[in-house]
Scaffold this active site. Structure first.
Site, short mmCIF file in Angstrom:
data_model
loop_
_atom_site.label_atom_id
_atom_site.label_comp_id
_atom_site.label_asym_id
_atom_site.label_seq_id
_atom_site.Cartn_x
_atom_site.Cartn_y
_atom_site.Cartn_z
N TYR A 15 4.80 -5.83 4.04
CA TYR A 15 6.05 -5.60 3.29
C TYR A 15 7.30 -5.76 4.14
O TYR A 15 8.42 -5.65 3.63
CB TYR A 15 6.04 -4.18 2.70
CG TYR A 15 4.95 -3.92 1.69
CD1 TYR A 15 4.99 -4.53 0.44
CD2 TYR A 15 3.89 -3.08 1.99
CE1 TYR A 15 3.99 -4.29 -0.50
CE2 TYR A 15 2.88 -2.83 1.06
CZ TYR A 15 2.94 -3.44 -0.18
OH TYR A 15 1.95 -3.21 -1.10
N HIS A 20 12.26 -5.62 -1.22
CA HIS A 20 12.24 -4.19 -1.53
C HIS A 20 12.44 -3.33 -0.27
O HIS A 20 12.57 -2.11 -0.37
CB HIS A 20 10.91 -3.83 -2.18
CG HIS A 20 11.02 -2.89 -3.35
ND1 HIS A 20 12.18 -2.69 -4.06
CD2 HIS A 20 10.09 -2.08 -3.94
CE1 HIS A 20 11.98 -1.81 -5.04
NE2 HIS A 20 10.72 -1.42 -4.97
N ASN A 66 7.64 4.54 -4.58
CA ASN A 66 7.67 5.35 -5.79
C ASN A 66 7.60 6.85 -5.53
O ASN A 66 7.81 7.65 -6.45
CB ASN A 66 6.51 4.95 -6.71
CG ASN A 66 6.68 3.54 -7.26
OD1 ASN A 66 7.65 2.86 -6.96
ND2 ASN A 66 5.72 3.12 -8.07
N ASP A 91 17.57 -1.56 -2.05
CA ASP A 91 17.81 -2.89 -2.62
C ASP A 91 18.29 -2.76 -4.06
O ASP A 91 18.08 -1.72 -4.70
CB ASP A 91 16.52 -3.73 -2.59
CG ASP A 91 15.39 -3.06 -3.36
OD1 ASP A 91 14.94 -1.99 -2.94
OD2 ASP A 91 14.97 -3.61 -4.39
N ASN A 112 12.77 2.54 -8.67
CA ASN A 112 11.78 3.61 -8.68
C ASN A 112 11.94 4.59 -7.52
O ASN A 112 11.64 5.78 -7.65
CB ASN A 112 10.37 3.03 -8.67
CG ASN A 112 10.00 2.40 -10.01
OD1 ASN A 112 10.45 2.84 -11.06
ND2 ASN A 112 9.19 1.36 -9.97
#
Length: 199
Positions: A15, A20, A66, A91, A112
């Site tokens: 990631y 994100h 989340n 973001d 989220n």
């Protein structure tokens, strides 16, 4: 006075360069420039920077996006940081890539991570900096887009974007959110306030 600055993202090398993870990227840039490092603690990676006598704790939650509120709530309580002294970097799909917006409060905007933070600290009245990632995806492609990697050109632009965000955080600490917003939101996103992001 102590401050808590949270950069949102997802842990794991897969990631690291994704859209994100804008919050992680900004804090990583600050730490690299400050010649310090993160330590792995409960709910996240933690580092401290001192700017003209003000202590700023930087947090990269390890809870995945989340569940970011778990980390924010825990470290606010542990460090006894009032809500007016926290700032979240995230973001934002709703503004073009590289566009920056600072707000004192507001809805989660469909994000989220912000949604979970609001739920767990019981308020949306906290400062946040949104880093635009654009919305260049087909219908139904939002998840793949936000979890997709920045282009090579966008990755090059992150140095200047990070400088601008860090300058905005320092203004938030020293002159307060209202004056910081006036300066931060009126300047082009990709032009740093200064070339030095140390200290």
């Amino acid at each position: 006075m102590n401050y808590l600055v949270i950069g949102l993202g997802n842990i794991g090398s897969e990631y690291a360069k994704t859209r994100h993870n804008m919050g992680f990227m900004v804090l990583d840039a600050w730490i690299q420039a400050s010649n310090t490092s993160f330590s792995t603690e409960r709910y996240g990676d933690i580092a401290e920077v001192s700017v003209k006598g003000r202590k700023i704790t930087l947090l990269k939650p390890s809870t995945y996006m989340n569940l970011s509120g778990n980390a924010v709530r825990y470290w606010m309580q542990k460090l006894n940081i009032p809500i007016e002294n926290i700032l979240v970097i995230c973001d934002d799909l709703n503004i073009p890539f590289g566009t920056l917006r600072m707000r004192k409060k507001g809805s989660d905007g469909g994000h989220n991570g912000l949604k979970n933070i609001q739920e767990l600290i019981g308020s949306q009245d906290y400062c946040r900096i949104r880093v635009g990632i654009g919305n260049e995806f087909q219908h139904g492609g939002q998840i793949d887009f936000v979890l997709g990697e920045l282009t090579e050109e966008q990755q090059k632009q992150m140095e200047e974007i990070s400088k601008k965000v860090i300058a905005g955080i320092k203004d938030f600490v020293f002159v307060g959110p209202d004056r910081a917003m006036n300066s931060f939101n009126s300047k082009p996103a990709k032009i740093a306030k200064n070339s030095d992001i140390n200290g």
